[in-house]
Design a protein around this motif. Structure first.
Motif, mmCIF file in Angstrom:
data_model
loop_
_atom_site.group_PDB
_atom_site.id
_atom_site.type_symbol
_atom_site.label_atom_id
_atom_site.label_comp_id
_atom_site.label_asym_id
_atom_site.label_seq_id
_atom_site.Cartn_x
_atom_site.Cartn_y
_atom_site.Cartn_z
ATOM 1 N N ASP A 37 0.854 -1.643 -0.112
ATOM 2 C CA ASP A 37 -0.199 -0.081 -0.243
ATOM 3 C C ASP A 37 0.593 1.147 -0.323
ATOM 4 O O ASP A 37 0.594 2.182 0.162
ATOM 5 C CB ASP A 37 -0.806 0.240 1.192
ATOM 6 C CG ASP A 37 -0.244 -0.399 2.905
ATOM 7 O OD1 ASP A 37 1.250 -0.065 2.661
ATOM 8 O OD2 ASP A 37 -1.315 0.378 3.608
ATOM 9 N N GLY A 38 1.629 0.710 -0.542
ATOM 10 C CA GLY A 38 3.057 2.054 -0.929
ATOM 11 C C GLY A 38 2.122 2.925 -1.730
ATOM 12 O O GLY A 38 1.691 3.175 -2.900
ATOM 13 N N GLY A 39 2.101 4.629 -1.404
ATOM 14 C CA GLY A 39 1.702 6.044 -2.141
ATOM 15 C C GLY A 39 3.414 5.968 -3.304
ATOM 16 O O GLY A 39 4.295 5.860 -2.886
ATOM 17 N N ASP A 40 2.729 6.907 -4.018
ATOM 18 C CA ASP A 40 3.654 7.433 -5.003
ATOM 19 C C ASP A 40 4.418 8.868 -4.211
ATOM 20 O O ASP A 40 3.551 9.340 -3.193
ATOM 21 C CB ASP A 40 2.735 7.995 -6.347
ATOM 22 C CG ASP A 40 1.780 6.790 -7.208
ATOM 23 O OD1 ASP A 40 2.062 5.520 -6.410
ATOM 24 O OD2 ASP A 40 1.007 7.098 -7.393
ATOM 25 N N GLY A 41 5.276 9.198 -5.247
ATOM 26 C CA GLY A 41 6.107 10.593 -4.380
ATOM 27 C C GLY A 41 5.303 11.710 -5.015
ATOM 28 O O GLY A 41 4.438 11.535 -5.808
ATOM 29 N N GLY A 42 5.478 12.605 -4.043
ATOM 30 C CA GLY A 42 5.342 14.000 -4.546
ATOM 31 C C GLY A 42 6.470 14.412 -5.872
ATOM 32 O O GLY A 42 6.628 14.126 -6.291
ATOM 33 N N ARG A 43 5.241 15.439 -6.963
ATOM 34 C CA ARG A 43 5.939 16.428 -7.722
ATOM 35 C C ARG A 43 6.862 16.635 -7.200
ATOM 36 O O ARG A 43 6.619 17.390 -6.375
ATOM 37 C CB ARG A 43 5.352 16.580 -8.836
ATOM 38 C CG ARG A 43 5.769 17.456 -10.106
ATOM 39 C CD ARG A 43 5.238 18.454 -10.532
ATOM 40 N NE ARG A 43 4.161 19.029 -10.041
ATOM 41 C CZ ARG A 43 4.363 20.473 -9.880
ATOM 42 N NH1 ARG A 43 5.004 20.827 -9.366
ATOM 43 N NH2 ARG A 43 3.345 20.977 -9.042
ATOM 44 N N GLY A 44 8.569 17.567 -7.917
ATOM 45 C CA GLY A 44 9.292 18.194 -8.149
ATOM 46 C C GLY A 44 8.551 20.023 -7.977
ATOM 47 O O GLY A 44 8.048 19.937 -9.042
ATOM 48 N N GLY A 45 8.980 20.938 -7.408
ATOM 49 C CA GLY A 45 8.594 22.197 -7.863
ATOM 50 C C GLY A 45 8.864 22.509 -8.914
ATOM 51 O O GLY A 45 9.670 21.948 -9.860
ATOM 52 N N HIS A 46 7.898 23.069 -9.864
ATOM 53 C CA HIS A 46 8.345 23.863 -11.643
ATOM 54 C C HIS A 46 9.548 24.863 -10.809
ATOM 55 O O HIS A 46 9.355 25.481 -9.600
ATOM 56 C CB HIS A 46 7.011 23.657 -11.978
ATOM 57 C CG HIS A 46 6.385 22.345 -11.901
ATOM 58 N ND1 HIS A 46 7.273 21.437 -12.971
ATOM 59 C CD2 HIS A 46 5.439 22.610 -12.893
ATOM 60 C CE1 HIS A 46 6.050 20.239 -12.834
ATOM 61 N NE2 HIS A 46 4.700 21.185 -13.373
ATOM 62 N N VAL A 47 10.708 25.074 -11.794
ATOM 63 C CA VAL A 47 10.446 27.182 -12.378
ATOM 64 C C VAL A 47 9.774 27.551 -13.157
ATOM 65 O O VAL A 47 9.237 26.853 -14.202
ATOM 66 C CB VAL A 47 11.838 27.225 -12.480
ATOM 67 C CG1 VAL A 47 12.305 28.967 -12.275
ATOM 68 C CG2 VAL A 47 12.327 26.597 -11.850
ATOM 69 N N ILE A 48 8.477 28.810 -12.844
ATOM 70 C CA ILE A 48 7.465 29.467 -13.514
ATOM 71 C C ILE A 48 7.941 30.805 -13.699
ATOM 72 O O ILE A 48 7.812 31.560 -12.674
ATOM 73 C CB ILE A 48 6.262 28.540 -12.488
ATOM 74 C CG1 ILE A 48 5.656 26.952 -12.477
ATOM 75 C CG2 ILE A 48 5.144 29.044 -12.918
ATOM 76 C CD1 ILE A 48 4.550 26.935 -11.826
#
Length: 335
Positions: A37-48
């Protein structure tokens, strides 16, 4: 004195790393063999990059050489996805262009207030072990690592957004004209290169309408090859719908001066010649009717021309009418 008008910066941008997926297994009382039941890692921050109509310079980024977005958090148990990395949002004036410093290739342009475009994307988060469960492998003990962020040097250039661009040699009277047409207060003096930075002015027209005029530092012959100040500011004319050529009445040869100015624009960018053009002969209050008639016969062909005087307030209303009509017809044509 250092100018507050900065139209070129080079910055190092680094997006965030994606968080790793989780290798967790469900373990509860009475469920000794719970599945992954391992969850996914979060996305890295964008430079916007984000457009801000209240900004008119890149000064706030001049000393910010490194921009770093946040990393994504790792996945958690019970299929919980890690939090996303914090985006690094750079607010820039409208008309900002991002370029690759090595190739000069345009990466993106910001032309609208509130417009957001990802300059450097963050790394994707890794998948948790639950994604890798199969009929033959009910308990995968592995998960994806997060993708690394990206790092890049980027050049930001500002091209002013204006309806009308003033084009002329130094000391042609461009700043004076802008000051009487609008509420702008550029520096004015009787010597070349008084204007060392572009100035914008909003010109009020009939029925509460208006248009924007940009006073560009004077062009000199050879500007397209890098002489004088002109080359640094020629890009600000690229976005103008109309080019208003300003040549003083005491010029020895108005037609020749017009051809030189046109030639510098063409050498810098041939597409400049596709823009609508208007010629204003400034400082015309020194002319009598006979001399004016003689000069009219020698004006360059194919471009509408007016005689004006900013100081004596002569010919300004017809000039605004002509600019508005030309601008309106240009917009109708483009649409």
């Amino acid at each position: 004195m250092t100018s507050n008008f900065i139209d070129y910066v080079k910055i190092n941008c680094r997006s965030g790393h994606g968080g790793a997926g989780s290798r967790h297994f469900r373990r509860e009382k009475h469920v000794p063999l719970g599945g992954p039941d391992g969850g996914d890692g979060g996305r890295g921050g964008h430079v916007i990059l984000k457009g801000n109509a209240q900004l008119w310079t890149l000064l706030h980024l001049k000393y910010r050489k490194h921009v770093i977005a946040g990393d994504g958090a790792p996945g958690e148990a019970a299929h919980r996805t890690g939090s996303q990395g914090e985006d690094a949002v750079l607010e820039v004036p409208l008309g900002t262009v991002a370029k690759d410093p090595e190739t000069g290739k345009t990466l993106l342009e910001i032309t609208q207030d509130g417009q957001e475009v990802i300059l450097v994307p963050g790394g994707r988060g890794g998948l948790g072990n639950d994604h890798f469960k199969t009929s033959t492998n009910q308990a995968p003990d592995y998960a994806q690592p997060g993708e690394p962020g990206q790092e890049a040097w980027v050049v930001l250039e500002l091209k002013l957004l204006a309806d009308v661009g003033l084009v002329g040699f130094p000391n042609a009277g461009k700043s004076t004209l802008l000051s009487v047409l609008s509420a702008a207060r550029p520096k004015i003096a009787d010597y070349p290169f008084t204007t060392l930075q572009p100035n914008l002015g909003v010109v009020a027209y009939r029925d509460d309408q208006s248009f924007v005029v940009a006073d560009i530092p004077g062009i000199i012959e050879g500007a397209a090859e890098g002489r004088g100040l002109g080359i640094r500011f020629l890009r600000h004319i690229e976005r103008n719908a109309i080019l208003l050529f300003l040549i003083p009445a005491d010029s020895p040869d108005i037609a020749a001066e017009y051809r030189i100015l046109l030639g510098e624009l063409e050498k810098y960018n041939p597409e400049m010649l596709d823009k609508a053009r208007v010629l204003a002969v400034s400082k015309s209050d020194m002319l009598d009717d006979e001399l004016r008639e003689e000069m009219e016969a020698e004006l360059p062909e194919g471009v509408p021309a007016l005689f004006i005087s900013s100081v004596a307030q002569q010919g300004l209303t017809p000039l605004k009418d002509l600019l508005w009509q030309t601008l309106h017809s240009k917009r109708v044509t483009l649409s």
